[in-house]
Design an enzyme around this catalytic site. Structure first.
Site, PDB file in Angstrom:
ATOM      1  N   GLY B  15      35.249  42.083   8.636  1.00 56.24           N
ATOM      2  CA  GLY B  15      35.710  40.890   7.940  1.00 56.24           C
ATOM      3  C   GLY B  15      37.082  40.467   8.421  1.00 56.24           C
ATOM      4  O   GLY B  15      37.984  41.291   8.535  1.00 56.24           O
ATOM      5  N   GLY B  17      38.692  37.712   6.957  1.00 59.86           N
ATOM      6  CA  GLY B  17      39.315  36.864   5.948  1.00 59.86           C
ATOM      7  C   GLY B  17      40.659  37.478   5.570  1.00 59.86           C
ATOM      8  O   GLY B  17      41.163  38.385   6.237  1.00 59.86           O
ATOM      9  N   GLY B  18      41.225  36.998   4.480  1.00 58.24           N
ATOM     10  CA  GLY B  18      42.530  37.489   4.068  1.00 58.24           C
ATOM     11  C   GLY B  18      42.548  39.001   3.889  1.00 58.24           C
ATOM     12  O   GLY B  18      43.471  39.683   4.350  1.00 58.24           O
ATOM     13  N   GLY B  20      40.470  41.362   5.123  1.00 61.33           N
ATOM     14  CA  GLY B  20      40.235  42.096   6.364  1.00 61.33           C
ATOM     15  C   GLY B  20      41.456  42.068   7.269  1.00 61.33           C
ATOM     16  O   GLY B  20      41.862  43.100   7.823  1.00 61.33           O
ATOM     17  N   THR B 266      39.086  21.326  -5.936  1.00 61.43           N
ATOM     18  CA  THR B 266      40.030  22.368  -6.357  1.00 61.43           C
ATOM     19  C   THR B 266      40.530  22.189  -7.783  1.00 61.43           C
ATOM     20  O   THR B 266      40.694  21.071  -8.271  1.00 61.43           O
ATOM     21  CB  THR B 266      41.245  22.444  -5.404  1.00 61.43           C
ATOM     22  OG1 THR B 266      42.189  23.355  -5.965  1.00 61.43           O
ATOM     23  CG2 THR B 266      41.932  21.104  -5.254  1.00 61.43           C
ATOM     24  N   ARG B 323      37.784  29.338 -16.056  1.00 61.26           N
ATOM     25  CA  ARG B 323      36.691  28.606 -15.418  1.00 61.26           C
ATOM     26  C   ARG B 323      35.361  28.687 -16.143  1.00 61.26           C
ATOM     27  O   ARG B 323      34.610  27.715 -16.210  1.00 61.26           O
ATOM     28  CB  ARG B 323      36.485  29.138 -14.007  1.00 61.26           C
ATOM     29  CG  ARG B 323      37.607  28.701 -13.135  1.00 61.26           C
ATOM     30  CD  ARG B 323      37.485  29.238 -11.759  1.00 61.26           C
ATOM     31  NE  ARG B 323      38.601  28.680 -10.998  1.00 61.26           N
ATOM     32  CZ  ARG B 323      38.950  29.087  -9.805  1.00 61.26           C
ATOM     33  NH1 ARG B 323      38.283  30.052  -9.216  1.00 61.26           N
ATOM     34  NH2 ARG B 323      39.959  28.520  -9.194  1.00 61.26           N
ATOM     35  N   HIS B 391      30.567  30.092  -7.053  1.00 59.42           N
ATOM     36  CA  HIS B 391      31.842  30.091  -6.354  1.00 59.42           C
ATOM     37  C   HIS B 391      32.330  31.469  -5.937  1.00 59.42           C
ATOM     38  O   HIS B 391      32.887  31.645  -4.853  1.00 59.42           O
ATOM     39  CB  HIS B 391      32.870  29.451  -7.285  1.00 59.42           C
ATOM     40  CG  HIS B 391      34.223  29.255  -6.687  1.00 59.42           C
ATOM     41  ND1 HIS B 391      34.418  28.528  -5.537  1.00 59.42           N
ATOM     42  CD2 HIS B 391      35.450  29.676  -7.079  1.00 59.42           C
ATOM     43  CE1 HIS B 391      35.711  28.517  -5.244  1.00 59.42           C
ATOM     44  NE2 HIS B 391      36.355  29.210  -6.156  1.00 59.42           N
ATOM     45  N   GLU B 416      36.897  40.039  -1.929  1.00 52.78           N
ATOM     46  CA  GLU B 416      35.816  39.611  -2.822  1.00 52.78           C
ATOM     47  C   GLU B 416      34.674  40.625  -2.861  1.00 52.78           C
ATOM     48  O   GLU B 416      33.973  40.744  -3.871  1.00 52.78           O
ATOM     49  CB  GLU B 416      35.298  38.225  -2.398  1.00 52.78           C
ATOM     50  CG  GLU B 416      34.355  37.625  -3.423  1.00 52.78           C
ATOM     51  CD  GLU B 416      34.062  36.147  -3.199  1.00 52.78           C
ATOM     52  OE1 GLU B 416      34.845  35.459  -2.520  1.00 52.78           O
ATOM     53  OE2 GLU B 416      33.021  35.678  -3.715  1.00 52.78           O
ATOM     54  N   LEU B 432      43.417  35.164  -3.715  1.00 51.65           N
ATOM     55  CA  LEU B 432      44.250  35.235  -2.513  1.00 51.65           C
ATOM     56  C   LEU B 432      45.258  36.371  -2.618  1.00 51.65           C
ATOM     57  O   LEU B 432      45.488  37.108  -1.660  1.00 51.65           O
ATOM     58  CB  LEU B 432      44.943  33.893  -2.258  1.00 51.65           C
ATOM     59  CG  LEU B 432      44.025  32.745  -1.828  1.00 51.65           C
ATOM     60  CD1 LEU B 432      44.844  31.513  -1.459  1.00 51.65           C
ATOM     61  CD2 LEU B 432      43.127  33.138  -0.662  1.00 51.65           C
TER      62      LEU B 432
HETATM   63  C1  LIG Z   1      36.279  26.381  -1.624  1.00 50.61           C
HETATM   64  C2  LIG Z   1      36.966  27.602  -2.126  1.00 50.61           C
HETATM   65  C3  LIG Z   1      38.272  27.522  -2.624  1.00 50.61           C
HETATM   66  C4  LIG Z   1      38.928  28.645  -3.077  1.00 50.61           C
HETATM   67  N1  LIG Z   1      40.210  28.527  -3.536  1.00 50.61           N
HETATM   68  C5  LIG Z   1      40.883  29.632  -3.932  1.00 50.61           C
HETATM   69  C6  LIG Z   1      42.247  29.546  -4.348  1.00 50.61           C
HETATM   70  O1  LIG Z   1      42.850  28.481  -4.378  1.00 50.61           O
HETATM   71  N2  LIG Z   1      42.876  30.673  -4.711  1.00 50.61           N
HETATM   72  C7  LIG Z   1      42.254  31.880  -4.675  1.00 50.61           C
HETATM   73  O2  LIG Z   1      42.900  32.860  -4.996  1.00 50.61           O
HETATM   74  N3  LIG Z   1      40.974  31.999  -4.279  1.00 50.61           N
HETATM   75  C8  LIG Z   1      40.269  30.904  -3.903  1.00 50.61           C
HETATM   76  N4  LIG Z   1      38.963  31.014  -3.502  1.00 50.61           N
HETATM   77  C9  LIG Z   1      38.360  32.335  -3.383  1.00 50.61           C
HETATM   78  C10 LIG Z   1      38.847  32.994  -2.127  1.00 50.61           C
HETATM   79  O3  LIG Z   1      39.002  32.049  -1.105  1.00 50.61           O
HETATM   80  C11 LIG Z   1      37.872  34.038  -1.631  1.00 50.61           C
HETATM   81  O4  LIG Z   1      37.497  34.863  -2.665  1.00 50.61           O
HETATM   82  C12 LIG Z   1      38.552  34.873  -0.577  1.00 50.61           C
HETATM   83  O5  LIG Z   1      38.998  34.051   0.465  1.00 50.61           O
HETATM   84  C13 LIG Z   1      37.665  35.957  -0.021  1.00 50.61           C
HETATM   85  O6  LIG Z   1      38.360  36.576   1.031  1.00 50.61           O
HETATM   86  P1  LIG Z   1      37.859  37.874   1.737  1.00 50.61           P
HETATM   87  O7  LIG Z   1      38.961  38.321   2.622  1.00 50.61           O
HETATM   88  O8  LIG Z   1      37.338  38.804   0.728  1.00 50.61           O
HETATM   89  O9  LIG Z   1      36.644  37.399   2.595  1.00 50.61           O
HETATM   90  P2  LIG Z   1      36.416  36.116   3.579  1.00 50.61           P
HETATM   91  O10 LIG Z   1      37.610  35.322   3.848  1.00 50.61           O
HETATM   92  O11 LIG Z   1      35.267  35.416   3.081  1.00 50.61           O
HETATM   93  O12 LIG Z   1      36.017  36.807   4.872  1.00 50.61           O
HETATM   94  C14 LIG Z   1      34.818  37.487   5.028  1.00 50.61           C
HETATM   95  C15 LIG Z   1      34.790  37.955   6.427  1.00 50.61           C
HETATM   96  O13 LIG Z   1      33.776  38.921   6.597  1.00 50.61           O
HETATM   97  C16 LIG Z   1      33.033  38.606   7.733  1.00 50.61           C
HETATM   98  N5  LIG Z   1      31.712  39.174   7.573  1.00 50.61           N
HETATM   99  C17 LIG Z   1      30.864  39.033   6.535  1.00 50.61           C
HETATM  100  N6  LIG Z   1      29.735  39.730   6.760  1.00 50.61           N
HETATM  101  C18 LIG Z   1      29.882  40.322   7.967  1.00 50.61           C
HETATM  102  C19 LIG Z   1      29.054  41.162   8.763  1.00 50.61           C
HETATM  103  N7  LIG Z   1      27.850  41.523   8.366  1.00 50.61           N
HETATM  104  N8  LIG Z   1      29.517  41.566   9.958  1.00 50.61           N
HETATM  105  C20 LIG Z   1      30.743  41.178  10.388  1.00 50.61           C
HETATM  106  N9  LIG Z   1      31.560  40.397   9.682  1.00 50.61           N
HETATM  107  C21 LIG Z   1      31.132  39.976   8.485  1.00 50.61           C
HETATM  108  C22 LIG Z   1      33.069  37.119   7.805  1.00 50.61           C
HETATM  109  O14 LIG Z   1      32.763  36.670   9.090  1.00 50.61           O
HETATM  110  C23 LIG Z   1      34.505  36.852   7.425  1.00 50.61           C
HETATM  111  O15 LIG Z   1      35.332  37.023   8.531  1.00 50.61           O
HETATM  112  C24 LIG Z   1      38.268  29.891  -3.050  1.00 50.61           C
HETATM  113  C25 LIG Z   1      36.976  29.973  -2.562  1.00 50.61           C
HETATM  114  C26 LIG Z   1      36.320  28.840  -2.114  1.00 50.61           C
HETATM  115  C27 LIG Z   1      34.921  28.946  -1.626  1.00 50.61           C
END
Ligand SMILES: Cc1cc2nc3c(=O)[nH]c(=O)nc-3n(C[C@H](O)[C@H](O)[C@H](O)COP(=O)(O)OP(=O)(O)OC[C@H]3O[C@@H](n4cnc5c(N)ncnc54)[C@H](O)[C@@H]3O)c2cc1C
Ligand code: SF4
Ligand code: SF4
Ligand code: FES
Lengths: 256, 673
Positions: B15, B17-18, B20, B266, B323, B391, B416, B432
């Site tokens: 992952g 995302g933030g 990872g 948002t 929410r 969401h 998440e 975040l």
């Molecule tokens: C539209 C929207 C707005 C939001 N606004 C807010 C906000 O204002 N404030 C807030 O706190 N939260 C907000 N959230 C929630 C927040 O953005 C997410 O919960 C958070 O970004 C999740 O981050 P993460 O690092 O867990 O995963 P993600 O950023 O989703 O990253 C997941 C990563 O895992 C990788 N991955 C997944 N499966 C595999 C696999 N099998 N093999 C290899 N890689 C894989 C993906 O490619 C990706 O790189 C929002 C969510 C959405 C949808």
């Protein structure tokens, strides 16, 4: 309110390929990416396209629609006449992997060559910056790295030979962003010119025109950088920066 | 034989995302050779979509804010089902994590004094969300991405190789976690999307940071990445998932046009004076303030409106309730026939900001852009139409709060994909900051775990062979079904039967339908394409065929847990059990896999919730606690102490059987007392 649209989609890999004709359903409010997805789901399960957010936020779905560099997820079908053939091709400046997906590694390579942000010895929570001072760099940080500006810039669009010496608008803008960052301590003016090819840019503004984030790349990043490089010392932000006690180090920062 | 590439790392983070990226930065800072694997390109993970901000009690806008207030808000938002230890760590560490981003180059919006500005959001008592316009997630991702580049530049200077210690494997998908004969994690198996080539990453520690599950639902704000991979990978490796019934439906998704249905609007729109109205023009939220929140919310539109400028002397408008409350209210209005033309309600900022249209564009640039481009609606002149959209999943991998360790030795999870932190409902902005706090902790936890190992576990050949066969299976099936059709049906099932309002009969129907879908998922087939290894180069049909296994498993987990929990709380609303039950609050529902390993099914177990540490409990008034806790659990209550002790004994017992997670939690609790 749905109709059958005529599409031509480029299919193939780096070696060769061709435009393939499809007739496909279009419904009210759809964007080009929806149509590509419908093709995948009904006629061409192996049609390759890169996308992620489908909301214009990630910059994955860049391609050319009727020759115009666009985000597929932000191109509404209502901008075309129902009897118009819509042609979708991969971005031209980067090598095709398959169908609409290209190899954009050039951009990641360039990103690595730019010296990173340097906060000096600032401590966590100590930075004080005014909104007006951060806004210039904030505009550039809106960039979603769709690389459409890179795709359209004539310096590399049909000139692979320039790729070595030219970072392209996205990364020249990144240098500008750091230059104008109120807390950054490094001086990147010389490397912008010498190592990253600022001099190639002849301010045609094609990059600005295609930017889906409406960043004024040329006016707000490239031209000010050129001015700094030729040594025009009067620049409101540098001036303000020195007022705030944030002084640039003055010596050159080497490329990374 | 299929060719398989092999690479070796100390820590593999799945992952980008933030969570990872923060985990990988930490592992690299701890001197570990680290890989980041991501399904999408570097810098494009789903986190870029986050808009509103990151919650951290820095107290820049209202000096009364501090970690205790943030902790209380988080627990209230989660209806007291949160892992209180995670909520505590989160509230305490979030400010440091935000300030750290600033030193990595992030440029947040500023206050007049030049500090990081903070905005109001639902459920947060004070303005608390650090933000950059409405693109905070992009800033977070880009900053972490650029920090990684900075670390790679250091490695380049030292070793002549950018990727000597930290490499990003973009567009690579993991399909299996690998374990050695002792049951320890020894690596992961995946494929490079571009070529279809199989890769084994040997590593003693793996951090899951794969995000959520939204793509199992039809109407969602989530991107294609959200197929529940991490949740499923953990289950398949013998890990457990906590409280999967808690799924957050964001109250405001776009409802029109159909192709963008679900895309997020948002919450900042409401934080910045936006109001909700029904077709009769009423600000209906005033009719939906639940008993537990009566004291904190305004009773008239006038008071609510005064609050934006004078929060100390007025109560906040009910548009800013958590929410789940707002989503249910919108749902009720639409059901009662007071919805908007396209089946939502109206959300408007027209004439609500002192600076008029210009201020709207300035404060909500992405929303202005999004509605203009996608719906042809000018939000400075017209109301938006909005309705609930899937969401966020509060449920996730059961982890030790301090280290992110899952039950499987060597497996960690953050972001998440992990469970516990948000209880039954997440507050906006708390994700975040969660990513940063627990991403870092998981990176640290994984590094320490590696340091403590005597020998590196080896990857057994037979597990690699099994993973290869599984990945190739969709090509082997003659006349296999189209994966897209199966996916569409799965999404429809989850949306209609396991959606925002749930009923026993419908949940049973869903479980039966998922049983049938299981057979269809096992029978999807694809044809090879012209390029790549074995015709697997950039093959979206094949990718989906493999993702279906994951979506099906998480759907089963959600549906089964939703059927089991007979109460309504946060992201779980049962029409047939409308009240919140203090007895149910004490119970975590834990999912694991059971049965034939080649066709496993989800099994549920009830596990007592660890009672909150006394000093944390004391941060609340007894009157408030009464709304959530049983009489025995209340501090000072005659039976209180004894009961707590007993529950703890239960927990310790459960822990004895299940290894790291629960044991770690219990230990911490002791230590902190
Ligand atoms: C539209 C929207 C707005 C939001 N606004 C807010 C906000 O204002 N404030 C807030 O706190 N939260 C907000 N959230 C929630 C927040 O953005 C997410 O919960 C958070 O970004 C999740 O981050 P993460 O690092 O867990 O995963 P993600 O950023 O989703 O990253 C997941 C990563 O895992 C990788 N991955 C997944 N499966 C595999 C696999 N099998 N093999 C290899 N890689 C894989 C993906 O490619 C990706 O790189 C929002 C969510 C959405 C949808
Ligand atoms: S303005 Fe400069 S960078 Fe932009 S397209 Fe023209 S030459 Fe390229
Ligand atoms: S500057 Fe604009 S066009 Fe260029 S990569 Fe960034 S968002 Fe795309
Ligand atoms: S899919 Fe993200 S910008 Fe188009």
């Amino acid at each position: 309110m749905s109709y059958e649209a005529k599409f031509k989609v480029w299919r193939g890999d780096d070696g060769d390929g061709e435009l393939t004709d499809y007739t496909v359903e279009v419904n009210e409010g759809e964007v080009v990416l929806d149509i590509i997805h419908r093709l995948q789901a009904t006629q061409a399960p192996d049609l390759a396209v890169r996308w992620n957010c489908k909301a214009g936020k990630c910059g994955s779905c860049s391609a050319e629609v009727n020759g115009m560099p666009r985000l597929l997820c932000m191109t509404r079908m209502s901008t075309f006449e129902p009897d118009e053939t819509v042609t979708v091709t991969p971005v031209r400046t980067f090598p095709v992997i398959r169908d609409l997906v290209t190899d954009v590694s050039y951009n990641y390579q360039k990103a690595r060559e730019i010296p990173s942000f340097d906060p000096g010895d600032a401590k966590p929570g100590e930075l004080r910056m005014q909104q007006v001072d951060v806004e210039r760099s904030q505009e550039f940080r809106k960039c979603i790295e769709c690389f459409l500006c890179q795709n359209v810039c004539h310096v590399i669009r049909d000139h692979d030979e320039n790729k070595e010496e030219y970072a392209g608008p996205r990364f020249l803008m990144r240098i500008g962003e750091l230059e104008m960052h109120p807390a950054d301590q490094a001086d990147r003016r010389n490397i912008a010119q010498d190592d990253h090819g600022l001099g190639f840019c002849n301010i045609t503004k094609c990059c600005t025109e295609v930017c889906p984030e409406h960043i004024k790349i040329t006016d707000n990043a490239l031209i000010p950088m050129k001015e700094r490089v030729v040594g025009r010392k009067y620049d409101p932000v540098v001036w303000l920066g020195s007022k705030l006690g944030i002084v640039k180090k003055g010596q050159d920062t080497p490329s990374a | 034989m299929t060719e398989i590439e092999r690479h070796s790392y100390d820590v593999v983070v799945i992952g980008a995302g933030g969570a990872g990226l923060r985990a990988a930065i930490e592992a690299r800072l701890q001197g570990k050779k680290t890989a980041i694997i991501s399904k999408s390109l570097f810098g494009k993970a789903h986190t870029v979509m986050a808009e509103g901000g990151a919650a951290a009690a820095m107290g820049n806008v209202n000096a009364n804010d501090n970690w205790m207030v943030h902790f209380r808000d988080t627990m209230r938002g989660g209806k007291f089902m949160n892992s209180w230890r995670m909520a505590e760590l989160h509230a305490k560490e979030a400010p440091e994590r935000i300030w750290e981003l600033e030193l990595w180059g992030a440029l947040f919006d500023r206050t007049k004094e030049g500090k990081i500005s903070q905005r109001n959001f639902g459920g947060h008592e004070y303005p608390r969300l650090a933000h950059v316009g409405d693109r905070t997630g992009l800033e977070l991702i880009r900053t972490a991405q650029q920090k990684i580049v900075a670390l790679q530049q250091e490695d380049h200077a030292e070793h002549g190789d950018y990727e000597a210690n930290l490499k990003v494997w973009a567009e690579t998908t993991v399909t299996r976690l690998l374990k050695d004969a002792d049951g320890k994690i020894c690596g992961v198996f995946g494929y490079v999307r571009e070529t279809g080539k199989f890769v084994v990453f040997e590593a003693p520690a793996v951090v899951l940071a794969t995000g959520g599950i939204g793509k199992a639902f039809k109407v969602t704000s989530n991107s294609w990445e959200y197929t529940g991979d991490g949740h499923a990978l953990a289950l398949l490796a013998g890990g457990t998932l906590l409280n999967m019934e808690f799924v957050q439906f964001h109250p405001t998704g776009m409802v029109w046009p159909p192709s963008v249905k679900g895309i997020l609007v948002t919450e900042s729109v409401r934080g910045d004076r936006g109001v909700l109205r029904n077709s009769e023009g009423d600000r209906f939220m005033f009719d939906y303030i639940p008993e537990v929140f009566k004291e904190q919310y305004a009773t008239s539109p006038e008071e609510g409106d005064r609050w934006y400028d004078d929060p100390d002397n007025n109560k906040r408008p009910p548009e800013l309730l958590p929410r789940d409350e707002v989503a249910r209210a919108i749902n009720s209005e639409v059901k009662a026939g007071r919805g908007s033309p396209h089946g939502g309600v109206f959300l408007t900022v027209v004439d609500r900001m002192p600076g008029g249209a210009a201020e709207i564009v300035k404060r909500l640039p992405s929303m202005y852009h999004q509605f203009k481009e996608l719906a042809d609606v000018d939000i400075t002149k017209e109301a938006m139409e909005v309705g609930p959209t899937c969401h966020y999943v509060m449920g996730g991998v059961e982890v030790d709060p301090d280290t992110g360790a899952a039950l499987v030795p060597g497996l960690f999870a953050a972001g998440e994909v992990s469970g516990g932190m948000h209880g039954s409902n997440r507050l906006g902005g708390n994700s975040l900051s969660d990513l940063l706090v627990f991403g870092r902790r998981a990176g640290l936890g994984a590094s320490e775990y590696v340091d403590g190992l005597e020998a590196r576990p080896a990857v057994p050949e037979d597990v690699v062979a099994a993973a290869t066969t599984e990945a190739l299976a969709p090509f082997e099936r003659e006349d296999g079904e189209n994966p897209y059709a199966v996916h569409a049906e799965l999404q429809q099932t989850m949306n209609t039967l396991v959606g925002i309002i749930r009923k026993e009969g419908e949940l049973e129907e869903a479980i039966a339908a998922l049983g049938k879908l299981r057979e269809r998922v096992a029978n999807v087939g694809v044809d090879p394409v012209a390029v790549g290894d074995g015709g697997r180069g950039y093959h979206p049909g094949w990718h989906l065929a493999l993702d279906l296994r994951n979506m099906l498993l998480v759907s089963e987990a959600v549906a089964k847990a939703a059927l089991e929990r007979q109460e309504s709380r946060g992201g779980h609303t049962r029409d047939d059990h409308p009240g919140m039950s203090a007895e149910w609050r004490k119970i975590n529902l834990v999912c694991s896999l059971a049965g034939d390993p080649s066709a496993p099914h989800v099994e549920l177990r009830r596990q007592p919730l660890t009672p909150m540490r006394t000093d944390l409990l004391e941060l609340f008034e007894n009157d408030e606690l009464k709304k959530y806790l049983t009489a025995e659990e209340l501090p000072g209550g005659p039976a209180g102490e004894a009961e707590t002790g007993e529950a703890e004994a239960d927990e310790a017992e459960a822990a004895a059987g299940s290894g790291a997670t629960a044991a770690g939690a219990a230990e911490n609790e002791e230590g902190d007392r």
